[in-house]
Design an enzyme around this catalytic site. Structure first.
Site, PDB file in Angstrom:
ATOM      1  N   ASP A 207      -6.443 -19.965 -10.402  1.00 54.44           N
ATOM      2  CA  ASP A 207      -6.120 -18.628  -9.892  1.00 54.44           C
ATOM      3  C   ASP A 207      -5.026 -17.927 -10.700  1.00 54.44           C
ATOM      4  O   ASP A 207      -4.671 -16.771 -10.409  1.00 54.44           O
ATOM      5  CB  ASP A 207      -5.696 -18.704  -8.418  1.00 54.44           C
ATOM      6  CG  ASP A 207      -6.843 -19.105  -7.509  1.00 54.44           C
ATOM      7  OD1 ASP A 207      -8.002 -19.001  -7.943  1.00 54.44           O
ATOM      8  OD2 ASP A 207      -6.582 -19.541  -6.372  1.00 54.44           O
TER       9      ASP A 207
ATOM     10  N   ILE B  81     -21.881 -25.417  -1.758  1.00 59.85           N
ATOM     11  CA  ILE B  81     -21.189 -25.962  -0.579  1.00 59.85           C
ATOM     12  C   ILE B  81     -21.678 -27.379  -0.261  1.00 59.85           C
ATOM     13  O   ILE B  81     -21.518 -27.870   0.848  1.00 59.85           O
ATOM     14  CB  ILE B  81     -21.412 -25.067   0.658  1.00 59.85           C
ATOM     15  CG1 ILE B  81     -22.906 -24.718   0.780  1.00 59.85           C
ATOM     16  CG2 ILE B  81     -20.587 -23.787   0.587  1.00 59.85           C
ATOM     17  CD1 ILE B  81     -23.371 -24.632   2.188  1.00 59.85           C
TER      18      ILE B  81
ATOM     19  N   CYS C  45     -20.530 -15.911  -6.224  1.00 63.14           N
ATOM     20  CA  CYS C  45     -19.677 -14.760  -6.485  1.00 63.14           C
ATOM     21  C   CYS C  45     -19.448 -14.669  -7.980  1.00 63.14           C
ATOM     22  O   CYS C  45     -19.954 -15.481  -8.747  1.00 63.14           O
ATOM     23  CB  CYS C  45     -18.380 -14.833  -5.701  1.00 63.14           C
ATOM     24  SG  CYS C  45     -17.228 -15.990  -6.345  1.00 63.14           S
TER      25      CYS C  45
ATOM     26  N   ARG D 174     -20.548 -21.439  -6.891  1.00 65.33           N
ATOM     27  CA  ARG D 174     -19.787 -21.877  -5.728  1.00 65.33           C
ATOM     28  C   ARG D 174     -20.655 -22.543  -4.644  1.00 65.33           C
ATOM     29  O   ARG D 174     -20.815 -22.018  -3.543  1.00 65.33           O
ATOM     30  CB  ARG D 174     -18.951 -20.726  -5.180  1.00 65.33           C
ATOM     31  CG  ARG D 174     -18.034 -20.168  -6.265  1.00 65.33           C
ATOM     32  CD  ARG D 174     -17.037 -19.190  -5.766  1.00 65.33           C
ATOM     33  NE  ARG D 174     -15.941 -19.811  -5.051  1.00 65.33           N
ATOM     34  CZ  ARG D 174     -14.901 -19.132  -4.547  1.00 65.33           C
ATOM     35  NH1 ARG D 174     -14.845 -17.840  -4.680  1.00 65.33           N
ATOM     36  NH2 ARG D 174     -13.947 -19.755  -3.920  1.00 65.33           N
TER      37      ARG D 174
ATOM     38  N   ARG E 169      -7.419  -7.697  -1.501  1.00 64.36           N
ATOM     39  CA  ARG E 169      -7.821  -8.925  -0.804  1.00 64.36           C
ATOM     40  C   ARG E 169      -6.720  -9.968  -0.854  1.00 64.36           C
ATOM     41  O   ARG E 169      -6.629 -10.804   0.040  1.00 64.36           O
ATOM     42  CB  ARG E 169      -9.071  -9.514  -1.465  1.00 64.36           C
ATOM     43  CG  ARG E 169     -10.289  -8.634  -1.384  1.00 64.36           C
ATOM     44  CD  ARG E 169     -11.478  -9.344  -1.946  1.00 64.36           C
ATOM     45  NE  ARG E 169     -11.598 -10.655  -1.307  1.00 64.36           N
ATOM     46  CZ  ARG E 169     -12.375 -11.643  -1.732  1.00 64.36           C
ATOM     47  NH1 ARG E 169     -13.114 -11.478  -2.794  1.00 64.36           N
ATOM     48  NH2 ARG E 169     -12.414 -12.790  -1.095  1.00 64.36           N
TER      49      ARG E 169
ATOM     50  N   LYS F 259      -2.342 -16.334   1.090  1.00 63.92           N
ATOM     51  CA  LYS F 259      -3.707 -16.019   1.550  1.00 63.92           C
ATOM     52  C   LYS F 259      -4.535 -17.285   1.757  1.00 63.92           C
ATOM     53  O   LYS F 259      -5.184 -17.454   2.791  1.00 63.92           O
ATOM     54  CB  LYS F 259      -4.403 -15.128   0.505  1.00 63.92           C
ATOM     55  CG  LYS F 259      -5.896 -14.998   0.714  1.00 63.92           C
ATOM     56  CD  LYS F 259      -6.558 -14.137  -0.322  1.00 63.92           C
ATOM     57  CE  LYS F 259      -7.006 -14.825  -1.589  1.00 63.92           C
ATOM     58  NZ  LYS F 259      -8.246 -15.621  -1.486  1.00 63.92           N
ATOM     59  N   ASN F 260      -4.531 -18.166   0.753  1.00 65.39           N
ATOM     60  CA  ASN F 260      -5.435 -19.311   0.829  1.00 65.39           C
ATOM     61  C   ASN F 260      -4.949 -20.392   1.793  1.00 65.39           C
ATOM     62  O   ASN F 260      -5.659 -21.355   2.055  1.00 65.39           O
ATOM     63  CB  ASN F 260      -5.676 -19.893  -0.571  1.00 65.39           C
ATOM     64  CG  ASN F 260      -6.517 -18.935  -1.407  1.00 65.39           C
ATOM     65  OD1 ASN F 260      -7.088 -17.984  -0.887  1.00 65.39           O
ATOM     66  ND2 ASN F 260      -6.571 -19.182  -2.713  1.00 65.39           N
TER      67      ASN F 260
HETATM   68  N1  EPU Z   1     -17.655 -27.193  -5.592  1.00 71.40           N
HETATM   69  C1  EPU Z   1     -18.817 -27.913  -5.543  1.00 71.40           C
HETATM   70  N2  EPU Z   1     -19.347 -28.201  -4.320  1.00 71.40           N
HETATM   71  C2  EPU Z   1     -18.764 -27.780  -3.155  1.00 71.40           C
HETATM   72  C3  EPU Z   1     -17.564 -27.049  -3.232  1.00 71.40           C
HETATM   73  C4  EPU Z   1     -17.038 -26.766  -4.465  1.00 71.40           C
HETATM   74  O1  EPU Z   1     -19.376 -28.314  -6.569  1.00 71.40           O
HETATM   75  O2  EPU Z   1     -19.297 -28.085  -2.087  1.00 71.40           O
HETATM   76  C5  EPU Z   1     -17.083 -26.882  -6.900  1.00 71.40           C
HETATM   77  C6  EPU Z   1     -16.922 -25.377  -7.130  1.00 71.40           C
HETATM   78  O3  EPU Z   1     -18.122 -24.797  -7.598  1.00 71.40           O
HETATM   79  C7  EPU Z   1     -15.807 -25.323  -8.125  1.00 71.40           C
HETATM   80  C8  EPU Z   1     -14.919 -26.497  -7.712  1.00 71.40           C
HETATM   81  O4  EPU Z   1     -15.744 -27.352  -6.928  1.00 71.40           O
HETATM   82  O5  EPU Z   1     -16.319 -25.580  -9.402  1.00 71.40           O
HETATM   83  C9  EPU Z   1     -13.694 -26.127  -6.903  1.00 71.40           C
HETATM   84  O6  EPU Z   1     -14.057 -25.299  -5.817  1.00 71.40           O
HETATM   85  P1  EPU Z   1     -13.297 -25.311  -4.434  1.00 71.40           P
HETATM   86  O7  EPU Z   1     -14.267 -25.683  -3.361  1.00 71.40           O
HETATM   87  O8  EPU Z   1     -12.057 -26.133  -4.538  1.00 71.40           O
HETATM   88  O9  EPU Z   1     -12.942 -23.783  -4.265  1.00 71.40           O
HETATM   89  P2  EPU Z   1     -12.848 -23.052  -2.885  1.00 71.40           P
HETATM   90  O10 EPU Z   1     -12.324 -23.991  -1.879  1.00 71.40           O
HETATM   91  O11 EPU Z   1     -14.131 -22.358  -2.594  1.00 71.40           O
HETATM   92  C10 EPU Z   1     -10.382 -22.206  -3.054  1.00 71.40           C
HETATM   93  C11 EPU Z   1      -9.681 -20.877  -3.114  1.00 71.40           C
HETATM   94  C12 EPU Z   1      -9.946 -20.236  -4.468  1.00 71.40           C
HETATM   95  C13 EPU Z   1      -9.412 -21.173  -5.550  1.00 71.40           C
HETATM   96  C14 EPU Z   1     -10.111 -22.544  -5.418  1.00 71.40           C
HETATM   97  C15 EPU Z   1      -9.588 -23.578  -6.398  1.00 71.40           C
HETATM   98  C16 EPU Z   1      -9.654 -20.113  -0.827  1.00 71.40           C
HETATM   99  C17 EPU Z   1     -10.082 -19.113   0.178  1.00 71.40           C
HETATM  100  N3  EPU Z   1     -10.160 -20.010  -2.048  1.00 71.40           N
HETATM  101  O12 EPU Z   1     -11.782 -21.932  -3.197  1.00 71.40           O
HETATM  102  O13 EPU Z   1      -9.177 -19.025  -4.494  1.00 71.40           O
HETATM  103  O14 EPU Z   1      -9.680 -20.641  -6.816  1.00 71.40           O
HETATM  104  O15 EPU Z   1      -9.909 -23.060  -4.080  1.00 71.40           O
HETATM  105  O16 EPU Z   1      -8.229 -23.746  -6.266  1.00 71.40           O
HETATM  106  O17 EPU Z   1      -8.837 -20.959  -0.522  1.00 71.40           O
HETATM  107  C18 EPU Z   1      -8.621 -16.850  -5.153  1.00 71.40           C
HETATM  108  O18 EPU Z   1      -7.704 -16.893  -4.323  1.00 71.40           O
HETATM  109  O19 EPU Z   1      -8.737 -15.923  -5.998  1.00 71.40           O
HETATM  110  C19 EPU Z   1      -9.616 -17.914  -5.156  1.00 71.40           C
HETATM  111  C20 EPU Z   1     -10.795 -17.808  -5.762  1.00 71.40           C
END
Ligand code: EPU
Length: 427
Positions: free
Chosen positions: A306, A122, A115, A120, A398, A22-23
């Site tokens: 995860d 950006i 969420c 989370r 999902r 998925k990811n």
């Molecule tokens: N973070 C920030 N600033 C940002 C982005 C992230 O501080 O701009 C922080 C987040 O709050 C978190 C950490 O960095 O504490 C890691 O977040 P990351 O951005 O890596 O997560 P993501 O890219 O939003 C993806 C997966 C998640 C998985 C995480 C970590 C997808 C669609 N989602 O999320 O998957 O847990 O990487 O490996 O790829 C799941 O599949 O159940 C799931 C939640």
């Protein structure tokens, strides 16, 4: 709404096929927006998140066709507006921002919102795109980004919790069409980011350092269509591996990438499971006794966040104390209270959950709160004595392809049934 009705206590036996990741597929779908030519993506998992992403790409003007695990996407003309109604449903959709900006010079993408697993933010996505020359404002809940032509830059993507997976994806995709060279330091090393880079390279992008924290992207004027096969889902594979050990069964997890699962296999062995690698399969069975282990989640190649919830279930079965520390997301323990309903003894203290394992689990009604928490509740239901009802399984749909069917093929007694009416909540 539907729920899973599980009659626990049956050891899982047999073989399970791992689906596409998925990811990995979600950002790859977004990357197809970088070219007007057709892209063909194979081994696409049949998941509600994938169908939602199809809807989002269609709303942006792309032609999208999904049939029997193959997705064809062509985006000759694009709209730059990704609407709140769609984006808020799935954070993965935010990675259309980089491709839209690179292709159109402007993008208007809804903020995804927080969420249940954390706030989370950006900020790192925006920091990276600003470093490439984009001017970005937040207006009425939308990220409004503009850059007639992005320009290569050196940038650092490390944040509070390490790097960012989708942030790296967004910036890497944008940089493929930027003028000049981009160096991303503290890039995410997750296999899903590597897979996205593989797809971008197949489209004609120039990327080196893939799989390391230092990515170098030399911008090109245009990308072309490509055919690509998505990697197997390491989180799904890990979930079935833990299920095998938890139910005292023996399962061959086929069509996996064992090289993406070292941290999970290492912890499973420490916890007393026997894990054998047989080519692209993992054979997992419970050893003579389970042992408590301490687990800390980290970015890849550390133990994946995860898989934290599923591992917690295994630890409820190991006599002794295990400490599970969540270092990636600040609020990812909602499953602990639901596991307690099945008889588990878990205390959450700050970023750690202290699990006193070895107590028998008994079936109950539980409520799924997010994707991986739901998977954990299903695993606990498979172990518990008596019937368990896992409600709100739309979370599971999902990210797990036909989990009930796959489990039934392994001998489990799991049925998807209509959800009974809500009962009055008493406080
Ligand atoms: N973070 C920030 N600033 C940002 C982005 C992230 O501080 O701009 C922080 C987040 O709050 C978190 C950490 O960095 O504490 C890691 O977040 P990351 O951005 O890596 O997560 P993501 O890219 O939003 C993806 C997966 C998640 C998985 C995480 C970590 C997808 C669609 N989602 O999320 O998957 O847990 O990487 O490996 O790829 C799941 O599949 O159940 C799931 C939640």
């Amino acid at each position: 709404m539907e729920c899973y009705q599980i009659e626990g206590g049956i050891p899982l036996r047999g073989a399970v096929q791992v689906s596409g990741a998925k990811n990995a597929v979600l950002p790859i779908m977004a990357a197809a927006l970088l070219t007007p030519e057709p892209c063909v993506i194979r081994r696409v998992p049949d998941l509600s998140d994938v169908r939602l992403m199809c809807e989002i790409l269609t709303s942006l003007g792309a032609q999208v066709r999904l049939a029997e695990g193959t997705l064809t996407i062509q985006a000759p003309n694009l709209e730059g507006h990704a609407d709140y109604k769609l984006v808020r449903q799935m954070r993965g959709s935010f990675c259309v921002l980089g491709p839209l900006l690179a292709r159109l010079g402007r993008a208007h993408v809804s903020l995804p919102g927080g969420c249940v697993i954390g706030s989370r933010p950006i900020d790192l996505h925006l920091k990276g795109l600003r470093a490439l020359g984009a001017s970005i404002a937040i207006e009425r809940g939308y990220v409004c980004a503009e850059a007639p032509r992005l320009a290569g830059a050196e940038l650092f993507l490390g944040g509070r919790a390490g790097t960012t997976v989708l942030g790296t994806a967004n910036v890497m995709m944008a940089a493929t069409l930027a003028k000049g060279v981009t160096l991303i330091e503290s890039a995410a090393c997750e296999p899903e980011v590597v897979d996205l880079a593989g797809f971008l390279v197949a489209m004609g992008a120039k990327i080196s350092g893939v799989g390391s924290p230092f990515l170098t992207i030399t911008g090109v004027n245009e990308l072309h269509g490509a055919e690509y096969e998505v990697i197997p889902d390491r989180i799904e594979a890990a979930t079935y591996a833990i299920a095998a050990a938890a139910t005292n069964g023996e399962v061959a997890i086929q069509n996996a990438r064992p090289d993406h699962l070292h941290a999970v296999v290492d912890k499973l062995r420490e916890a007393g499971a026997e894990v054998e690698r047989q080519g692209s399969a993992l054979l997992v069975r419970r050893g003579p006794r389970l042992a408590p282990v301490d687990v800390t989640t980290q970015p890849y190649a550390g133990f994946p966040t995860d898989v934290q919830a599923q591992m917690m279930v295994l630890m409820t079965l190991a006599p002794g104390i295990s400490i599970i520390t969540e270092r990636v997301f600040e609020a990812r323990f909602t499953h602990a209270a639901e596991l307690a309903r099945l008889g588990a003894d878990i205390v959450v203290e700050g970023p750690s959950a202290i699990v006193k394992g070895g107590l028998p689990l008994s079936g109950a009604r539980v409520m799924a709160s997010d994707l991986r928490a739901s998977a954990a509740l299903v695993l606990a239901g498979l172990v518990a004595e008596g019937p368990t009802l896992v409600r709100r399984i739309y979370h599971l749909d999902r990210g797990y392809v036909s989990m009930d069917e796959k489990l039934r093929r392994l001998g489990a007694n799991v049925q998807r049934v209509p959800e009974p009416p809500e009962e009055l909540e008493l406080c």
